[in-house]
Write a protein that holds these residues in place. Structure first.
Motif, short mmCIF file in Angstrom:
data_model
loop_
_atom_site.label_atom_id
_atom_site.label_comp_id
_atom_site.label_asym_id
_atom_site.label_seq_id
_atom_site.Cartn_x
_atom_site.Cartn_y
_atom_site.Cartn_z
N ASP A 195 0.84 -1.20 0.00
CA ASP A 195 0.00 0.00 0.00
C ASP A 195 0.88 1.26 0.00
N LEU A 196 1.95 1.21 0.80
CA LEU A 196 2.87 2.36 0.82
C LEU A 196 3.51 2.54 -0.56
N ALA A 197 3.90 1.42 -1.19
CA ALA A 197 4.53 1.51 -2.52
C ALA A 197 3.55 2.15 -3.51
N GLU A 198 2.27 1.82 -3.35
CA GLU A 198 1.28 2.39 -4.26
C GLU A 198 1.19 3.90 -4.08
N LEU A 199 1.16 4.34 -2.82
CA LEU A 199 1.12 5.79 -2.56
C LEU A 199 2.38 6.46 -3.14
N LEU A 200 3.56 5.87 -2.85
CA LEU A 200 4.81 6.49 -3.31
C LEU A 200 4.83 6.56 -4.84
N THR A 201 4.31 5.52 -5.48
CA THR A 201 4.28 5.50 -6.95
C THR A 201 3.38 6.63 -7.46
N ARG A 202 2.25 6.83 -6.80
CA ARG A 202 1.38 7.95 -7.19
C ARG A 202 2.10 9.29 -7.02
N MET A 203 3.03 9.34 -6.06
CA MET A 203 3.77 10.59 -5.83
C MET A 203 4.91 10.75 -6.84
N GLY A 204 5.13 9.71 -7.67
CA GLY A 204 6.16 9.80 -8.71
C GLY A 204 7.35 8.89 -8.50
N ALA A 205 7.31 8.04 -7.47
CA ALA A 205 8.44 7.13 -7.22
C ALA A 205 8.41 5.97 -8.20
N GLN A 206 9.60 5.36 -8.37
CA GLN A 206 9.69 4.19 -9.27
C GLN A 206 10.04 2.97 -8.44
N ILE A 207 9.04 2.14 -8.21
CA ILE A 207 9.21 0.98 -7.32
C ILE A 207 8.66 -0.26 -8.01
N GLN A 208 9.45 -1.32 -7.98
CA GLN A 208 8.95 -2.58 -8.52
C GLN A 208 9.14 -3.71 -7.50
N GLY A 209 8.17 -4.59 -7.42
CA GLY A 209 8.34 -5.78 -6.59
C GLY A 209 7.80 -5.67 -5.18
N ALA A 210 7.16 -4.54 -4.83
CA ALA A 210 6.59 -4.45 -3.46
C ALA A 210 5.54 -5.54 -3.31
N GLY A 211 5.57 -6.21 -2.17
CA GLY A 211 4.67 -7.36 -1.98
C GLY A 211 5.41 -8.67 -2.20
N THR A 212 6.65 -8.58 -2.73
CA THR A 212 7.51 -9.76 -2.84
C THR A 212 8.73 -9.49 -1.94
#
Ligand code: EPU
Length: 418
Positions: A195-212
């Motif tokens: 959920d945090l990764a989703e928020l950060l991504t909406r803010m413009g972050a580039q994150i892959q693999g959260a939840g793994t």
């Protein structure tokens, strides 16, 4: 100090709406420190830990605003005090979640070291070591962690020695503004991390693999504002499902995500509780006749430590012997002596509690020691004969939104008094 008076014996019936997740709301609020733009968060629960985090953000200079039951908005246009003082950290260990965002945004942070708490020592050594790998200079002085990265953070490959939920979140928040790529290995897979990764991504972050267990983060120069809805609280949902099961009731929780509760739902099924799910609803029905089953706490997707105490209360009402093993925290059996005072037969051997059921519980005065232990005492009170008085309800208020109101609407005889 508030107390609950509970008169047990009524099977709970009806629907209970689930609030937003406390353990998702806390890192989401900390993430607001990463941008000078407004972040709007929906479904943030109104619980005491969230209020503490709001005070912490305000003390850094952020504007925090919430009208009525609407969304919570935060704008950290300027950070004037990149610090988490002892007074706030001592009441809530998750305050250390601001360490990563503050050092990433301002190049420095001063965060009080959390002391031990009722459930264990709970150090933050893994957060500190990983931040050092991102280039922060860390010092410990006068009970504070001081982190400095005047030239900014840089990406690194980090392997957590053990899985840590807030450690993963703290580092994810630090790495989104670091130069280059960060890889987090042996990362926590909890839904709150995703959920945090989703928020950060909406803010413009580039994150892959959260939840793994391996998360890749490509640092960016700036993050912007965003709007996000916090996931439902799986532990609150699990607690109400157990309330339905322990009272021989018929409860539907609404607005929950059943996949987040798979480990608990399987155990409830094994214990003889009827469970069905679909369309954001989870329904349990129990005749009151339960079988003992074993449970061992594990990191997600295993059986959550945050439901161990509540499940133990349920097992006092099951026929047979149940072995409940706690592997995450070293001291999370504080509810056992209180349950025993109510008539339960539970023996502790190291990290294992051996529960022999079924035992009739009788109401007694009991003391809440931490958030989830308190919830288990409320559950025991719902099935005990006579009146149970739960003291130090402020522990429950840290993480459950109007728990007595929700239980009352399902038929429980519970009232709060001072
Ligand atoms: N640990 C270390 N060093 C660290 C970090 C953790 O040794 O630097 C150890 C801890 O002492 C513990 C284990 O690793 O034995 C796991 O701890 P973790 O860091 O995962 O716990 P946390 O992030 O502090 C969160 C939840 C807890 C929940 C645990 C485990 C939040 C705000 N808190 O804590 O929630 O029990 O994960 O799932 O997300 C609660 O809501 O009642 C609660 C305690």
């Amino acid at each position: 100090m508030d107390k609950f008076s509970i008169r047990g014996g009524t099977p709970l019936k009806g629907e209970i709406a689930i609030s937003g997740s406390k353990n998702s709301g806390l890192p989401a609020l900390a993430a607001c420190l990463l941008t000078d733009q407004p972040v709007v968060l929906h479904r943030v629960p109104r619980v005491r830990d969230i209020r503490t985090m709001k005070s912490l953000l305000a003390s850094t200079g952020a504007k925090v605003d919430r009208r009525g039951s609407g969304p919570l908005s935060v704008q950290a246009e300027r950070i004037i005090r990149p610090e988490a003082p002892y007074d706030l950290v001592k009441t809530m260990r998750a305050s250390s979640l601001v360490l990563g965002p503050l050092v990433a945004r301002t190049g420095r942070a001063r965060v009080s070291l959390p002391g031990g708490c009722a459930i264990g020592a709970r150090p933050i050594n893994l957060h500190m070591r990983a931040l050092e790998q991102l280039g922060a200079r860390i010092r410990q002085e006068h009970g504070y962690v001081e982190a400095e990265a005047p030239e900014g953070l840089h990406g690194a490959a980090i392997h957590f020695d053990r899985i840590t939920v807030t450690g993963t979140e703290d580092l994810m928040m630090a790495a989104v503004l670091a130069k280059g790529e960060t890889i987090l290995e042996n990362a926590a897979r909890e839904p709150e991390v995703s959920d945090l990764a989703e928020l950060l991504t909406r803010m413009g972050a580039q994150i892959q693999g959260a939840g793994t267990s391996t998360i890749h983060i490509q640092g960016v120069d700036h993050l912007g504002g965003a709007e996000h809805t916090i996931i439902p609280d799986r532990i609150e949902a699990g607690t109400f499902l157990i309330a339905g099961a322990i009272t021989g009731g018929d409860i539907t929780v609404t607005g929950a995500i059943a996949e987040h509760l798979t480990a608990l739902l399987l155990k409830l099924g094994e214990a003889g509780v009827e469970v069905d799910t679909g369309g954001g609803r989870i329904h349990v029905r129990s005749s009151g006749s339960l079988r003992a089953v074993d449970a061992t706490t594990e990191e997600y997707p295993g059986f959550p430590t945050d439901l161990q105490a509540q499940f133990m209360a349920l097992m006092t009402q099951a026929e047979g012997i149940s072995f409940i093993t706690e592997t995450i925290f070293e001291n999370r059996f504080m509810h056992v002596p209180e349950l025993v005072r109510m008539g339960a037969n539970i023996r502790i051997e190291g990290r294992q509690a051996i529960v022999a059921g079924k035992r009739d519980l009788s109401g007694a005065g009991v003391i809440a020691s931490d958030l989830r232990a308190s919830a288990s005492l409320v559950l025991a009170g719902l099935v005990a004969k006579g009146e149970t008085i739960v003291d130090r309800v402020y522990h429950i208020d840290r993480g459950y939104e109007k728990i007595e109101g929700k239980l009352m609407r399902a038929g429980a005889q519970i009232r709060r008094f001072d």
